[in-house]
Write a protein that holds these residues in place. Structure first.
Motif, PDB file in Angstrom:
ATOM      1  N   THR A   1       5.513  15.364   3.967  1.00 30.31           N
ATOM      2  CA  THR A   1       4.737  16.648   3.619  1.00 30.31           C
ATOM      3  C   THR A   1       4.568  17.439   4.705  1.00 30.31           C
ATOM      4  OG1 THR A   1       2.789  15.423   4.434  1.00 30.31           O
ATOM      5  CG2 THR A   1       3.133  15.037   1.969  1.00 30.31           C
TER       6      THR A   1
ATOM      7  N   ARG B   1       5.582  17.554  -0.748  1.00 33.62           N
ATOM      8  CA  ARG B   1       4.257  17.503  -1.086  1.00 33.62           C
ATOM      9  C   ARG B   1       3.215  18.025  -0.299  1.00 33.62           C
ATOM     10  NH1 ARG B   1       3.622  13.210  -5.329  1.00 33.62           N
ATOM     11  NH2 ARG B   1       5.596  11.799  -5.247  1.00 33.62           N
ATOM     12  N   ASP B   2       2.153  18.626  -0.614  1.00 32.97           N
ATOM     13  CA  ASP B   2       1.119  19.248   0.220  1.00 32.97           C
ATOM     14  C   ASP B   2      -0.106  18.238   0.603  1.00 32.97           C
ATOM     15  OD1 ASP B   2       2.090  21.972   0.856  1.00 32.97           O
ATOM     16  OD2 ASP B   2       1.561  22.439  -1.326  1.00 32.97           O
ATOM     17  N   CYS B   3       0.111  17.256  -0.104  1.00 35.22           N
ATOM     18  CA  CYS B   3      -0.891  16.113   0.483  1.00 35.22           C
ATOM     19  C   CYS B   3      -0.410  14.616  -0.209  1.00 35.22           C
ATOM     20  CB  CYS B   3      -2.183  16.407   0.167  1.00 35.22           C
ATOM     21  SG  CYS B   3      -2.615  16.397  -1.725  1.00 35.22           S
TER      22      CYS B   3
ATOM     23  N   CYS C   1      -0.781  14.649  -3.999  1.00 36.85           N
ATOM     24  CA  CYS C   1      -0.485  16.179  -4.526  1.00 36.85           C
ATOM     25  C   CYS C   1       0.803  15.871  -5.553  1.00 36.85           C
ATOM     26  CB  CYS C   1      -0.272  17.282  -3.348  1.00 36.85           C
ATOM     27  SG  CYS C   1      -1.865  17.762  -2.804  1.00 36.85           S
TER      28      CYS C   1
ATOM     29  N   THR D   1      -5.810  22.036  -1.082  1.00 37.39           N
ATOM     30  CA  THR D   1      -4.672  22.279  -0.064  1.00 37.39           C
ATOM     31  C   THR D   1      -4.582  23.379   0.853  1.00 37.39           C
ATOM     32  OG1 THR D   1      -3.244  23.171  -1.525  1.00 37.39           O
ATOM     33  CG2 THR D   1      -3.131  20.735  -1.497  1.00 37.39           C
TER      34      THR D   1
ATOM     35  N   LYS E   1      -3.344  25.961  -0.236  1.00 37.88           N
ATOM     36  CA  LYS E   1      -2.178  26.757  -0.464  1.00 37.88           C
ATOM     37  C   LYS E   1      -2.570  27.210  -2.201  1.00 37.88           C
ATOM     38  CE  LYS E   1       0.112  24.598   2.838  1.00 37.88           C
ATOM     39  NZ  LYS E   1       0.466  25.330   3.952  1.00 37.88           N
TER      40      LYS E   1
ATOM     41  N   TYR F   1      -1.661  27.419  -5.451  1.00 37.73           N
ATOM     42  CA  TYR F   1      -1.278  27.036  -6.568  1.00 37.73           C
ATOM     43  C   TYR F   1      -1.650  27.882  -7.714  1.00 37.73           C
ATOM     44  CZ  TYR F   1       0.526  22.853  -4.365  1.00 37.73           C
ATOM     45  OH  TYR F   1       1.093  21.869  -3.756  1.00 37.73           O
TER      46      TYR F   1
END
Length: 315
Positions: free
Chosen positions: A68, A83-85, A88, A177, A179, A181
Protein backbone atom coordinates in the motif's frame (compact mmCIF):
# COMPACT_ATOMS: atom_id res chain seq x y z
CA UNK A 1 -39.00 -2.23 -12.42
CA UNK A 2 -37.40 -1.54 -15.75
CA UNK A 3 -36.15 -4.53 -17.64
CA UNK A 4 -32.66 -4.59 -19.09
CA UNK A 5 -32.20 -2.99 -22.49
CA UNK A 6 -30.97 -5.34 -25.21
CA UNK A 7 -28.11 -5.13 -24.79
CA UNK A 8 -13.76 -14.39 -12.95
CA UNK A 9 3.23 -22.04 -3.11
CA UNK A 10 6.02 -25.51 -2.97
CA UNK A 11 9.59 -24.32 -3.52
CA UNK A 12 8.97 -20.90 -2.05
CA UNK A 13 12.18 -19.22 -3.25
CA UNK A 14 11.77 -20.32 -6.86
CA UNK A 15 8.07 -19.51 -6.90
CA UNK A 16 8.73 -16.07 -5.43
CA UNK A 17 11.23 -15.28 -8.17
CA UNK A 18 8.82 -16.54 -10.85
CA UNK A 19 5.96 -14.43 -9.51
CA UNK A 20 8.19 -11.38 -9.26
CA UNK A 21 9.36 -11.85 -12.85
CA UNK A 22 5.76 -12.36 -13.94
CA UNK A 23 4.64 -9.16 -12.26
CA UNK A 24 7.53 -7.15 -13.68
CA UNK A 25 6.86 -8.56 -17.15
CA UNK A 26 3.25 -7.35 -17.06
CA UNK A 27 4.20 -3.95 -15.67
CA UNK A 28 6.75 -3.53 -18.45
CA UNK A 29 4.16 -4.48 -21.07
CA UNK A 30 1.50 -2.13 -19.74
CA UNK A 31 4.10 0.62 -19.37
CA UNK A 32 4.93 0.10 -23.04
CA UNK A 33 1.22 0.45 -23.78
CA UNK A 34 1.24 3.67 -21.78
CA UNK A 35 4.08 5.05 -23.90
CA UNK A 36 2.40 3.93 -27.12
CA UNK A 37 -0.96 5.27 -25.96
CA UNK A 38 0.54 8.66 -25.08
CA UNK A 39 2.15 8.84 -28.50
CA UNK A 40 -1.14 7.84 -30.12
CA UNK A 41 -2.99 10.64 -28.34
CA UNK A 42 -0.48 13.21 -29.55
CA UNK A 43 -0.63 11.78 -33.06
CA UNK A 44 -4.45 11.78 -32.97
CA UNK A 45 -4.59 15.45 -32.15
CA UNK A 46 -2.49 16.22 -35.22
CA UNK A 47 -4.15 13.76 -37.58
CA UNK A 48 -7.79 13.18 -36.76
CA UNK A 49 -8.43 11.78 -40.21
CA UNK A 50 -6.14 8.79 -39.62
CA UNK A 51 -7.67 5.36 -38.76
CA UNK A 52 -7.84 4.08 -35.18
CA UNK A 53 -4.72 2.48 -33.72
CA UNK A 54 -5.95 0.37 -30.83
CA UNK A 55 -3.74 -0.70 -27.96
CA UNK A 56 -2.25 -4.14 -28.28
CA UNK A 57 -3.62 -6.71 -25.86
CA UNK A 58 -1.65 -7.49 -22.71
CA UNK A 59 -1.84 -11.26 -22.47
CA UNK A 60 -0.34 -11.78 -19.00
CA UNK A 61 -2.20 -10.61 -15.90
CA UNK A 62 -0.61 -9.17 -12.76
CA UNK A 63 -0.25 -11.68 -9.96
CA UNK A 64 1.29 -10.03 -6.90
CA UNK A 65 0.00 -6.76 -5.43
CA UNK A 66 2.47 -4.10 -4.40
CA UNK A 67 2.50 -2.67 -0.91
CA UNK A 68 0.00 0.00 0.00
CA UNK A 69 1.07 3.60 -0.38
CA UNK A 70 0.25 6.63 1.67
CA UNK A 71 -0.61 10.24 0.92
CA UNK A 72 3.06 11.16 0.29
CA UNK A 73 3.76 8.15 -1.93
CA UNK A 74 4.41 8.60 -5.67
CA UNK A 75 1.61 8.16 -8.18
CA UNK A 76 1.31 4.47 -9.18
CA UNK A 77 2.47 3.58 -12.68
CA UNK A 78 0.47 1.77 -15.40
CA UNK A 79 0.30 -1.94 -14.56
CA UNK A 80 0.89 -1.38 -10.86
CA UNK A 81 -1.45 -3.06 -8.36
CA UNK A 82 -2.12 -1.37 -5.04
CA UNK A 83 -4.47 -0.95 -2.10
CA UNK A 84 -5.10 2.30 -0.26
CA UNK A 85 -5.67 0.44 3.04
CA UNK A 86 -5.37 -3.18 4.17
CA UNK A 87 -9.07 -3.92 3.62
CA UNK A 88 -9.54 -1.65 0.60
CA UNK A 89 -10.25 -2.88 -2.89
CA UNK A 90 -7.30 -4.12 -4.91
CA UNK A 91 -6.75 -1.61 -7.73
CA UNK A 92 -4.81 -1.79 -10.98
CA UNK A 93 -3.56 1.20 -12.97
CA UNK A 94 -4.83 1.26 -16.54
CA UNK A 95 -2.67 3.16 -19.06
CA UNK A 96 -3.73 6.12 -21.14
CA UNK A 97 -4.68 5.38 -24.74
CA UNK A 98 -7.51 5.38 -27.22
CA UNK A 99 -9.99 2.83 -28.54
CA UNK A 100 -13.07 2.33 -30.67
CA UNK A 101 -16.10 2.24 -28.37
CA UNK A 102 -19.38 0.51 -29.20
CA UNK A 103 -20.35 -1.96 -31.90
CA UNK A 104 -22.80 -2.52 -34.72
CA UNK A 105 -24.69 -5.22 -32.80
CA UNK A 106 -27.60 -3.13 -31.46
CA UNK A 107 -28.87 0.42 -31.76
CA UNK A 108 -27.83 1.03 -28.16
CA UNK A 109 -24.18 0.37 -29.10
CA UNK A 110 -24.10 2.64 -32.16
CA UNK A 111 -22.39 4.57 -33.54
CA UNK A 112 -18.94 3.16 -32.99
CA UNK A 113 -16.70 6.08 -32.09
CA UNK A 114 -13.16 6.95 -31.09
CA UNK A 115 -12.56 7.68 -27.40
CA UNK A 116 -9.31 9.07 -26.03
CA UNK A 117 -8.32 8.26 -22.43
CA UNK A 118 -5.80 11.03 -21.84
CA UNK A 119 -4.57 9.97 -18.40
CA UNK A 120 -4.01 6.68 -16.59
CA UNK A 121 -6.61 5.81 -13.97
CA UNK A 122 -7.11 3.06 -11.41
CA UNK A 123 -9.96 0.55 -11.46
CA UNK A 124 -10.89 -2.31 -9.16
CA UNK A 125 -9.49 -5.67 -10.21
CA UNK A 126 -12.60 -7.31 -8.83
CA UNK A 127 -16.22 -6.46 -8.29
CA UNK A 128 -16.97 -5.09 -4.82
CA UNK A 129 -17.59 -8.05 -2.53
CA UNK A 130 -20.01 -8.64 0.32
CA UNK A 131 -17.02 -8.51 2.69
CA UNK A 132 -16.18 -5.00 1.52
CA UNK A 133 -19.81 -3.90 1.54
CA UNK A 134 -20.37 -5.21 5.06
CA UNK A 135 -17.44 -3.10 6.28
CA UNK A 136 -19.23 -0.04 4.91
CA UNK A 137 -22.43 -1.07 6.71
CA UNK A 138 -20.54 -1.63 9.99
CA UNK A 139 -18.94 1.81 9.68
CA UNK A 140 -22.28 3.49 9.02
CA UNK A 141 -21.36 4.57 5.49
CA UNK A 142 -23.89 2.21 3.90
CA UNK A 143 -27.37 1.99 5.40
CA UNK A 144 -28.59 -1.11 3.58
CA UNK A 145 -27.48 -4.72 4.08
CA UNK A 146 -28.49 -6.74 1.00
CA UNK A 147 -29.46 -10.39 1.16
CA UNK A 148 -27.06 -12.90 -0.39
CA UNK A 149 -29.92 -15.20 -1.52
CA UNK A 150 -28.27 -18.06 0.33
CA UNK A 151 -25.27 -18.12 -2.01
CA UNK A 152 -22.77 -16.82 0.56
CA UNK A 153 -21.17 -13.50 1.38
CA UNK A 154 -17.40 -13.06 1.86
CA UNK A 155 -15.66 -12.82 -1.51
CA UNK A 156 -18.78 -13.13 -3.64
CA UNK A 157 -19.78 -9.88 -5.38
CA UNK A 158 -22.31 -7.80 -3.52
CA UNK A 159 -25.73 -7.94 -5.23
CA UNK A 160 -29.13 -6.31 -4.92
CA UNK A 161 -27.59 -2.83 -4.78
CA UNK A 162 -28.86 0.19 -6.65
CA UNK A 163 -26.80 2.93 -8.30
CA UNK A 164 -27.64 5.12 -5.31
CA UNK A 165 -26.30 2.40 -2.98
CA UNK A 166 -23.08 2.15 -5.01
CA UNK A 167 -22.62 5.91 -4.80
CA UNK A 168 -22.95 5.75 -1.01
CA UNK A 169 -20.20 3.12 -0.93
CA UNK A 170 -17.73 5.14 -3.04
CA UNK A 171 -18.42 8.24 -0.95
CA UNK A 172 -17.65 6.26 2.23
CA UNK A 173 -14.49 4.78 0.69
CA UNK A 174 -13.33 8.22 -0.42
CA UNK A 175 -13.76 9.59 3.09
CA UNK A 176 -12.03 6.57 4.61
CA UNK A 177 -8.97 6.77 2.34
CA UNK A 178 -8.95 10.48 1.48
CA UNK A 179 -8.70 9.41 -2.18
CA UNK A 180 -11.06 10.19 -5.03
CA UNK A 181 -13.02 6.96 -5.41
CA UNK A 182 -15.98 6.90 -7.79
CA UNK A 183 -17.83 4.70 -10.24
CA UNK A 184 -16.07 4.29 -13.59
CA UNK A 185 -17.48 6.10 -16.58
CA UNK A 186 -19.02 3.90 -19.24
CA UNK A 187 -16.09 4.66 -21.57
CA UNK A 188 -13.51 3.85 -18.90
CA UNK A 189 -15.31 0.61 -18.14
CA UNK A 190 -15.32 -0.55 -21.76
CA UNK A 191 -11.71 0.54 -22.31
CA UNK A 192 -10.56 -1.43 -19.25
CA UNK A 193 -12.75 -4.44 -20.14
CA UNK A 194 -11.43 -4.62 -23.70
CA UNK A 195 -7.79 -4.34 -22.51
CA UNK A 196 -6.60 -3.41 -25.99
CA UNK A 197 -8.77 -5.88 -27.91
CA UNK A 198 -11.26 -5.22 -30.71
CA UNK A 199 -13.09 -8.56 -30.48
CA UNK A 200 -16.57 -9.28 -29.12
CA UNK A 201 -15.11 -10.60 -25.87
CA UNK A 202 -11.72 -9.79 -24.37
CA UNK A 203 -10.61 -13.38 -25.04
CA UNK A 204 -11.81 -13.55 -28.65
CA UNK A 205 -14.73 -13.48 -31.06
CA UNK A 206 -16.98 -16.12 -29.48
CA UNK A 207 -18.06 -17.24 -26.02
CA UNK A 208 -15.81 -20.02 -24.71
CA UNK A 209 -16.46 -22.18 -21.65
CA UNK A 210 -14.20 -21.37 -18.71
CA UNK A 211 -14.00 -17.60 -19.22
CA UNK A 212 -17.14 -16.21 -17.60
CA UNK A 213 -20.14 -16.94 -15.41
CA UNK A 214 -23.29 -16.52 -17.50
CA UNK A 215 -26.44 -18.42 -18.44
CA UNK A 216 -24.97 -20.19 -21.47
CA UNK A 217 -21.23 -19.82 -20.83
CA UNK A 218 -20.99 -23.50 -19.88
CA UNK A 219 -23.03 -26.68 -20.22
CA UNK A 220 -23.90 -26.56 -16.49
CA UNK A 221 -24.26 -22.88 -15.53
CA UNK A 222 -24.33 -22.22 -11.76
CA UNK A 223 -27.22 -19.72 -12.10
CA UNK A 224 -25.83 -17.75 -9.17
CA UNK A 225 -22.84 -15.55 -8.45
CA UNK A 226 -19.39 -17.08 -8.03
CA UNK A 227 -16.53 -15.75 -5.86
CA UNK A 228 -14.74 -12.91 -7.60
CA UNK A 229 -11.70 -14.04 -9.56
CA UNK A 230 -13.08 -17.51 -10.32
CA UNK A 231 -11.90 -17.15 -13.93
CA UNK A 232 -8.68 -15.85 -15.44
CA UNK A 233 -8.32 -12.05 -15.73
CA UNK A 234 -8.25 -10.03 -18.92
CA UNK A 235 -5.12 -8.45 -20.35
CA UNK A 236 -5.18 -5.54 -17.90
CA UNK A 237 -5.59 -7.90 -14.94
CA UNK A 238 -9.33 -7.35 -14.33
CA UNK A 239 -11.53 -10.24 -13.23
CA UNK A 240 -15.16 -10.84 -14.21
CA UNK A 241 -15.65 -8.02 -16.71
CA UNK A 242 -17.87 -10.55 -18.52
CA UNK A 243 -20.66 -12.05 -16.44
CA UNK A 244 -21.02 -12.73 -12.70
CA UNK A 245 -22.78 -9.42 -11.91
CA UNK A 246 -23.76 -6.50 -14.10
CA UNK A 247 -21.80 -3.43 -13.02
CA UNK A 248 -23.10 0.09 -12.46
CA UNK A 249 -21.30 2.94 -14.21
CA UNK A 250 -21.54 6.66 -13.54
CA UNK A 251 -23.28 7.69 -16.77
CA UNK A 252 -26.84 8.78 -17.36
CA UNK A 253 -28.57 6.47 -19.82
CA UNK A 254 -28.79 7.43 -23.49
CA UNK A 255 -30.32 5.20 -26.15
CA UNK A 256 -27.33 5.54 -28.48
CA UNK A 257 -23.86 7.10 -28.56
CA UNK A 258 -24.88 10.11 -30.63
CA UNK A 259 -23.36 13.09 -28.83
CA UNK A 260 -21.42 10.96 -26.34
CA UNK A 261 -18.25 12.39 -24.77
CA UNK A 262 -15.09 11.46 -26.68
CA UNK A 263 -12.70 12.04 -23.77
CA UNK A 264 -13.66 9.10 -21.55
CA UNK A 265 -15.68 11.21 -19.13
CA UNK A 266 -19.11 10.22 -17.84
CA UNK A 267 -22.15 11.33 -19.83
CA UNK A 268 -24.02 13.52 -17.36
CA UNK A 269 -27.01 14.42 -19.53
CA UNK A 270 -29.81 12.27 -20.87
CA UNK A 271 -32.16 10.00 -18.96
CA UNK A 272 -30.47 10.56 -15.61
CA UNK A 273 -33.08 8.72 -13.54
CA UNK A 274 -31.72 5.67 -15.36
CA UNK A 275 -28.06 4.66 -15.21
CA UNK A 276 -25.87 2.35 -17.24
CA UNK A 277 -24.80 -1.19 -16.39
CA UNK A 278 -22.04 -3.12 -18.13
CA UNK A 279 -20.66 -6.65 -18.43
CA UNK A 280 -23.79 -8.76 -18.06
CA UNK A 281 -24.34 -11.19 -15.21
CA UNK A 282 -24.74 -14.85 -14.27
CA UNK A 283 -28.36 -14.51 -15.44
CA UNK A 284 -27.41 -13.09 -18.87
CA UNK A 285 -26.90 -14.97 -22.09
CA UNK A 286 -23.36 -14.74 -23.49
CA UNK A 287 -24.30 -12.15 -26.10
CA UNK A 288 -25.07 -9.72 -23.29
CA UNK A 289 -21.61 -10.19 -21.72
CA UNK A 290 -19.79 -8.79 -24.76
CA UNK A 291 -17.40 -5.91 -24.07
CA UNK A 292 -19.70 -3.48 -25.91
CA UNK A 293 -23.05 -4.66 -24.46
CA UNK A 294 -25.04 -2.02 -22.57
CA UNK A 295 -27.93 -2.11 -20.10
CA UNK A 296 -30.01 0.32 -18.07
CA UNK A 297 -31.90 0.35 -14.79
CA UNK A 298 -33.56 2.99 -12.65
CA UNK A 299 -30.89 4.39 -10.35
CA UNK A 300 -32.82 3.59 -7.18
CA UNK A 301 -33.82 0.01 -8.13
CA UNK A 302 -32.10 -2.98 -6.52
CA UNK A 303 -31.79 -6.18 -8.54
CA UNK A 304 -30.28 -9.52 -7.60
CA UNK A 305 -27.90 -9.62 -10.59
CA UNK A 306 -26.52 -6.07 -10.25
CA UNK A 307 -23.31 -5.00 -8.48
CA UNK A 308 -20.35 -2.73 -9.25
CA UNK A 309 -16.60 -2.15 -9.18
CA UNK A 310 -14.86 1.11 -8.24
CA UNK A 311 -12.46 3.46 -9.98
CA UNK A 312 -10.32 6.31 -8.73
CA UNK A 313 -8.30 9.17 -10.12
CA UNK A 314 -4.54 9.14 -9.63
CA UNK A 315 -4.02 12.90 -9.29
Amino acid sequence: MLSLARGRQGMGGIRGRVLKESEMSLRHRIFLHFILGTAAIAWSAAAQSQPLKSLQRVTQAPTVPNATFGAAAPIPEPGEIFRDCPDCSEMVVVPAGEFKMGSAETVYEKPEHRVVIANPFAIGRREITFEEWDLCVAAGGCKYRPDDHGWGRGNRPVIDVSWDDAKAFVNWLSQKTQKGYRLPSEAEWEYAARAGTNSQFWWGRAPVSGNANCEDCSSTPPRRTLPTGSFRPNGFGLFDVAGNVAEWVEDCWNDSYRGAPADGSAWTTGQCRQRGLRGGSFASRANFTRSAARFRYDQDVRYYANGFRVARDLR
